[in-house]
Motif scaffolding. Structure first.
Motif, PDB file in Angstrom:
ATOM      1  N   PHE A  35       0.798  -1.220   0.000  1.00 40.33           N
ATOM      2  CA  PHE A  35       0.000   0.000   0.000  1.00 40.33           C
ATOM      3  C   PHE A  35       0.838   1.281   0.000  1.00 40.33           C
ATOM      4  O   PHE A  35       0.335   2.332  -0.406  1.00 40.33           O
ATOM      5  N   VAL A  36       2.076   1.213   0.453  1.00 38.27           N
ATOM      6  CA  VAL A  36       2.915   2.412   0.435  1.00 38.27           C
ATOM      7  C   VAL A  36       3.198   2.812  -1.018  1.00 38.27           C
ATOM      8  O   VAL A  36       3.596   1.991  -1.834  1.00 38.27           O
ATOM      9  N   ARG A  37       2.917   4.050  -1.347  1.00 33.78           N
ATOM     10  CA  ARG A  37       3.103   4.601  -2.704  1.00 33.78           C
ATOM     11  C   ARG A  37       2.255   3.846  -3.735  1.00 33.78           C
ATOM     12  O   ARG A  37       2.626   3.760  -4.904  1.00 33.78           O
ATOM     13  N   LEU A  38       1.117   3.335  -3.331  1.00 29.06           N
ATOM     14  CA  LEU A  38       0.289   2.572  -4.262  1.00 29.06           C
ATOM     15  C   LEU A  38      -0.182   3.426  -5.432  1.00 29.06           C
ATOM     16  O   LEU A  38      -0.357   2.921  -6.546  1.00 29.06           O
ATOM     17  N   GLY A  39      -0.397   4.711  -5.221  1.00 29.78           N
ATOM     18  CA  GLY A  39      -0.844   5.595  -6.301  1.00 29.78           C
ATOM     19  C   GLY A  39       0.251   6.021  -7.250  1.00 29.78           C
ATOM     20  O   GLY A  39      -0.014   6.767  -8.205  1.00 29.78           O
ATOM     21  N   GLU A  40       1.488   5.561  -7.014  1.00 27.60           N
ATOM     22  CA  GLU A  40       2.606   5.881  -7.894  1.00 27.60           C
ATOM     23  C   GLU A  40       2.961   4.658  -8.737  1.00 27.60           C
ATOM     24  O   GLU A  40       2.970   3.536  -8.227  1.00 27.60           O
ATOM     25  N   PRO A  41       3.270   4.836  -9.992  1.00 36.77           N
ATOM     26  CA  PRO A  41       3.272   6.102 -10.730  1.00 36.77           C
ATOM     27  C   PRO A  41       1.842   6.551 -11.053  1.00 36.77           C
ATOM     28  O   PRO A  41       0.930   5.727 -11.149  1.00 36.77           O
ATOM     29  N   LYS A  42       1.697   7.849 -11.220  1.00 35.41           N
ATOM     30  CA  LYS A  42       0.401   8.393 -11.618  1.00 35.41           C
ATOM     31  C   LYS A  42       0.289   8.240 -13.129  1.00 35.41           C
ATOM     32  O   LYS A  42       0.499   9.165 -13.909  1.00 35.41           O
ATOM     33  N   ALA A  43      -0.045   7.027 -13.516  1.00 39.58           N
ATOM     34  CA  ALA A  43      -0.089   6.670 -14.941  1.00 39.58           C
ATOM     35  C   ALA A  43      -0.953   5.434 -15.088  1.00 39.58           C
ATOM     36  O   ALA A  43      -1.248   4.727 -14.115  1.00 39.58           O
ATOM     37  N   VAL A  44      -1.366   5.175 -16.315  1.00 42.52           N
ATOM     38  CA  VAL A  44      -2.074   3.936 -16.646  1.00 42.52           C
ATOM     39  C   VAL A  44      -1.002   2.926 -17.044  1.00 42.52           C
ATOM     40  O   VAL A  44      -0.355   3.066 -18.080  1.00 42.52           O
ATOM     41  N   VAL A  45      -0.799   1.926 -16.203  1.00 43.75           N
ATOM     42  CA  VAL A  45       0.324   0.999 -16.333  1.00 43.75           C
ATOM     43  C   VAL A  45      -0.103  -0.256 -17.082  1.00 43.75           C
ATOM     44  O   VAL A  45      -1.061  -0.928 -16.689  1.00 43.75           O
ATOM     45  N   PHE A 493      14.828  -9.314  -2.722  1.00 42.99           N
ATOM     46  CA  PHE A 493      13.646  -8.476  -2.938  1.00 42.99           C
ATOM     47  C   PHE A 493      13.980  -7.002  -2.715  1.00 42.99           C
ATOM     48  O   PHE A 493      13.569  -6.137  -3.496  1.00 42.99           O
ATOM     49  N   TRP A 494      14.680  -6.693  -1.649  1.00 43.12           N
ATOM     50  CA  TRP A 494      15.067  -5.301  -1.360  1.00 43.12           C
ATOM     51  C   TRP A 494      15.876  -4.712  -2.510  1.00 43.12           C
ATOM     52  O   TRP A 494      15.689  -3.560  -2.899  1.00 43.12           O
ATOM     53  N   TRP A 495      16.756  -5.498  -3.090  1.00 41.52           N
ATOM     54  CA  TRP A 495      17.588  -5.017  -4.191  1.00 41.52           C
ATOM     55  C   TRP A 495      16.738  -4.719  -5.426  1.00 41.52           C
ATOM     56  O   TRP A 495      16.957  -3.730  -6.123  1.00 41.52           O
ATOM     57  N   LEU A 496      15.728  -5.546  -5.679  1.00 40.95           N
ATOM     58  CA  LEU A 496      14.896  -5.375  -6.863  1.00 40.95           C
ATOM     59  C   LEU A 496      13.779  -4.350  -6.674  1.00 40.95           C
ATOM     60  O   LEU A 496      13.248  -3.843  -7.661  1.00 40.95           O
ATOM     61  N   GLN A 497      13.416  -4.055  -5.438  1.00 43.27           N
ATOM     62  CA  GLN A 497      12.211  -3.263  -5.209  1.00 43.27           C
ATOM     63  C   GLN A 497      12.165  -1.950  -5.989  1.00 43.27           C
ATOM     64  O   GLN A 497      11.090  -1.573  -6.489  1.00 43.27           O
ATOM     65  N   PRO A 498      13.249  -1.213  -6.150  1.00 42.43           N
ATOM     66  CA  PRO A 498      13.148   0.035  -6.915  1.00 42.43           C
ATOM     67  C   PRO A 498      12.636  -0.148  -8.343  1.00 42.43           C
ATOM     68  O   PRO A 498      11.982   0.749  -8.885  1.00 42.43           O
ATOM     69  N   VAL A 499      12.935  -1.306  -8.968  1.00 39.75           N
ATOM     70  CA  VAL A 499      12.447  -1.524 -10.332  1.00 39.75           C
ATOM     71  C   VAL A 499      11.137  -2.304 -10.341  1.00 39.75           C
ATOM     72  O   VAL A 499      10.659  -2.704 -11.400  1.00 39.75           O
ATOM     73  N   LEU A 500      10.555  -2.507  -9.169  1.00 42.73           N
ATOM     74  CA  LEU A 500       9.219  -3.074  -9.066  1.00 42.73           C
ATOM     75  C   LEU A 500       8.176  -2.004  -8.768  1.00 42.73           C
ATOM     76  O   LEU A 500       6.978  -2.260  -8.887  1.00 42.73           O
ATOM     77  N   THR A 501       8.650  -0.800  -8.382  1.00 46.08           N
ATOM     78  CA  THR A 501       7.733   0.245  -7.916  1.00 46.08           C
ATOM     79  C   THR A 501       7.954   1.587  -8.584  1.00 46.08           C
ATOM     80  O   THR A 501       7.452   2.602  -8.119  1.00 46.08           O
ATOM     81  N   ALA A 502       8.715   1.633  -9.676  1.00 43.55           N
ATOM     82  CA  ALA A 502       8.934   2.881 -10.432  1.00 43.55           C
ATOM     83  C   ALA A 502       9.627   3.951  -9.611  1.00 43.55           C
ATOM     84  O   ALA A 502       9.366   5.148  -9.782  1.00 43.55           O
ATOM     85  N   GLU A 503      10.539   3.553  -8.717  1.00 40.37           N
ATOM     86  CA  GLU A 503      11.367   4.548  -8.052  1.00 40.37           C
ATOM     87  C   GLU A 503      12.356   5.120  -9.068  1.00 40.37           C
ATOM     88  O   GLU A 503      12.778   4.439 -10.004  1.00 40.37           O
ATOM     89  N   THR A 504      12.735   6.363  -8.870  1.00 37.14           N
ATOM     90  CA  THR A 504      13.655   7.012  -9.803  1.00 37.14           C
ATOM     91  C   THR A 504      15.082   6.600  -9.478  1.00 37.14           C
ATOM     92  O   THR A 504      15.557   6.760  -8.348  1.00 37.14           O
ATOM     93  N   LEU A 505      15.777   6.064 -10.478  1.00 38.20           N
ATOM     94  CA  LEU A 505      17.152   5.595 -10.343  1.00 38.20           C
ATOM     95  C   LEU A 505      18.007   6.210 -11.428  1.00 38.20           C
ATOM     96  O   LEU A 505      17.501   6.710 -12.448  1.00 38.20           O
ATOM     97  N   THR A 506      19.303   6.148 -11.239  1.00 36.28           N
ATOM     98  CA  THR A 506      20.187   6.452 -12.365  1.00 36.28           C
ATOM     99  C   THR A 506      20.137   5.283 -13.340  1.00 36.28           C
ATOM    100  O   THR A 506      19.770   4.157 -12.968  1.00 36.28           O
ATOM    101  N   GLN A 507      20.511   5.542 -14.563  1.00 35.69           N
ATOM    102  CA  GLN A 507      20.515   4.467 -15.555  1.00 35.69           C
ATOM    103  C   GLN A 507      21.450   3.334 -15.128  1.00 35.69           C
ATOM    104  O   GLN A 507      21.171   2.158 -15.351  1.00 35.69           O
ATOM    105  N   THR A 508      22.558   3.702 -14.487  1.00 35.27           N
ATOM    106  CA  THR A 508      23.514   2.696 -14.018  1.00 35.27           C
ATOM    107  C   THR A 508      22.885   1.813 -12.949  1.00 35.27           C
ATOM    108  O   THR A 508      23.052   0.580 -12.952  1.00 35.27           O
TER     109      THR A 508
END
Length: 525
Positions: A35-45, A493-508
């Motif tokens: 539920f944390v940040r469930l409304g993100e991204p504000k987009a139709v996914v 899971f912790w390592w992957l979570q940023p790319v499971l929830t649309a967190e902003t990362l550097t390309q690297t």
């Protein structure tokens, strides 16, 4: 408790209060993640473009209606994100705007419940998926506890499911698969409870009544009836629930055969056939049919559903209305069947079922091309939602499934057989569509079997732990083994979570989380 009772219905370990408190705490942890940040991204996914809008249409009209725009010009999607709910195509006659949809309505009704509560926005259309995903953690923890008689192993199961990446992503997007998974799991849980209840009644009869060759009728079995309803609801989300329905019906009857044989009846199979089969037939035929048809109430009650043929159905009285409505509905189901058989369009994230257990080809749900460099303080930034399982869990589950095969072959362990059957029903039927129809398929079709992958891991952990009266050294080593595995899954899971929830990362940083080249390259045509 006598020896017969201990053999047929083993006692639970630990206190009953902990049997609820532990799973509830694990489910709370999983719910917070979802539920944390469930409304993100504000987009139709990804496929939210279909299901979120169809759900809103069901709320307004009782049926799905055509929307503005198309895949190349998603007018309705842009309006939704801007807060404009004027998304329906205008037609001279309402029936002209009826939309052909490829899946039954229940999953969209469930999505619509969140939209009714919180509005037509990303949080609203994802709310039901997050809630159902959280509830599935609780259900799995409870059913694993019942199967192993261990609260510790039940909580272990819930924790692993909470940390699976594919379950996590689909619990945070308005797609149908999380609802299918939930109803399959709920049906399985109901049947496990029914198995215990039936054996308890059989033991009570054996200990207190004259023994007969066939044994007794075990009375009403509400948990098996509930399982039939859950299986109908699974099919009312996606037709792939049918494979589970057939398999679980056979499994439940085989458990009845086994119970009567285990208690020592002279004619156990004839007893199960005469005493148990009639109730099973009711639970797995009539009850599911009625429940499935109930989910189509909106279509039957509306003149504007696809293929409804309302004018003709209402022209000659109530009997003809029923007859013609059913004829139109059956024709619609046939159109859906032929549609699914002919889905062969290329998609860059399509994959074949034999690659799914190894996570060769996840699905990119969201990857905007316009993330500004200022968003991450680097020359190139990325946001992504990658539909992929947690590799540590999935690869561990493969080893556990192999161990489950050995457990079933050597001991005929009913738990191992049930897990293997459910896994097979969620995976093997897709081989037919891949080989015979060359159908377009995706990794997330595996979601309904993820709870059973977790159960396989739990059964192996239970073997390592040993029984409650095992030597302390063995119990300590087993607990350390299970804890280490859970920690590895958590870190993965912790390592992957940023790319499971649309967190902003550097390309690297994004590239570092793409563990295989096939995760980002296009599928071959």
């Amino acid at each position: 408790m006598g020896e017969t009772a201990r053999r047929l219905v083993p006692p639970f370990q630990g206190r009953p209060l902990l049997g609820w408190a532990g799973p509830l705490l694990v489910a709370l942890f999983g719910g917070l993640l979802r539920f944390v940040r469930l409304g993100e991204p504000k987009a139709v996914v990804f496929d939210e473009t279909y299901y979120a809008k169809d759900a809103y249409s069901l709320l307004r009209y009782g049926v799905e209606r055509a929307m503005l725009g198309d895949a190349k010009n998603p007018v309705a999607d842009r309006r939704l994100i801007a807060g404009n709910l004027d998304i329906f195509r205008q037609c001279a006659e309402p029936s002209d705007c009826a939309s052909f949809v490829a899946h039954p309505p229940l999953g969209k009704w469930m999505i619509g419940a969140g939209e009714w509560l919180f509005g037509l926005n990303p949080f609203g259309w994802r709310f039901a998926a997050a809630l159902i995903g959280t509830l599935s953690i609780l259900v799995l923890a409870r059913v694993a506890r019942r199967m192993t008689r261990s609260t510790l192993l039940g909580c272990f199961a819930g924790l692993l499911l909470a940390l699976d990446g594919l379950h996590y992503v689909l619990s945070r997007t308005a797609l149908l698969d999380v609802f299918l998974m939930f109803w399959v799991l709920a049906a399985f849980a109901c049947l496990v409870v029914d198995r215990d209840r039936a054996r308890e009644r059989l033991v009570a009869w054996y200990e207190n009544s004259p023994v007969t060759p066939h044994g007794p009728w075990l009375g009403a079995r509400p948990w098996r009836l509930a399982a039939g309803v859950c299986l109908a609801f699974a099919m009312s989300v996606k037709w792939s629930g049918l494979a589970f329905a057939v398999a679980f019906a056979i499994m439940s009857l085989m458990w009845d055969f086994g119970a009567r044989r285990a208690i020592g009846l002279k004619r156990p199979y004839a007893g199960a056939w005469n005493k148990d089969l009639p109730h099973a037939a009711l639970s797995f035929t009539l009850v599911p049919f009625l429940a499935y048809m109930a989910t189509w109430t909106g279509w039957f009650a509306s003149a504007n559903g696809y293929g409804r043929n309302w004018d003709q159905a209402t022209s000659s009285g109530p009997f003809f209305f029923l007859f013609d409505s059913m004829r139109s509905w059956i024709h619609y189901q046939w159109q859906v069947f032929t549609f699914h058989s002919g889905v062969r369009d290329y998609h860059q994230y399509m994959s074949d079922p034999w690659t799914w257990p190894l996570l060769f080809r996840p699905v990119s749900f969201y990857y905007p091309a316009d993330v500004p460099p200022s968003a991450c303080g680097a020359s190139a930034c990325a946001q992504a939602i990658h539909g992929v399982g947690t590799p540590a869990l999935w690869f561990g589950a493969l080893l556990a499934l192999a161990g489950t095969v050995v457990l079933y072959v050597r001991r005929r362990d009913w738990r191992a057989g049930a897990v293997l059957l459910a896994y097979a029903m969620g995976w093997l039927p897709w081989f037919y569509y891949a080989l015979a129809d060359d159908r377009t398929m995706y990794l997330f079709y595996m979601l309904p079997v993820v709870p059973f992958m977790v159960l396989a891991v739990v059964l192996m952990a239970g073997l390592v732990l040993g029984p409650a009266d095992a030597p302390p050294t063995r119990r300590a080593v087993g607990a350390a083994f299970a804890g280490a595995f859970a920690m590895i899954v958590l870190i993965n899971f912790w390592w992957l979570q940023p790319v499971l929830t649309a967190e902003t990362l550097t390309q690297t940083q994004w590239w570092a989380r793409m563990l295989m080249r096939s995760w980002v390259t296009a599928a071959p045509k």
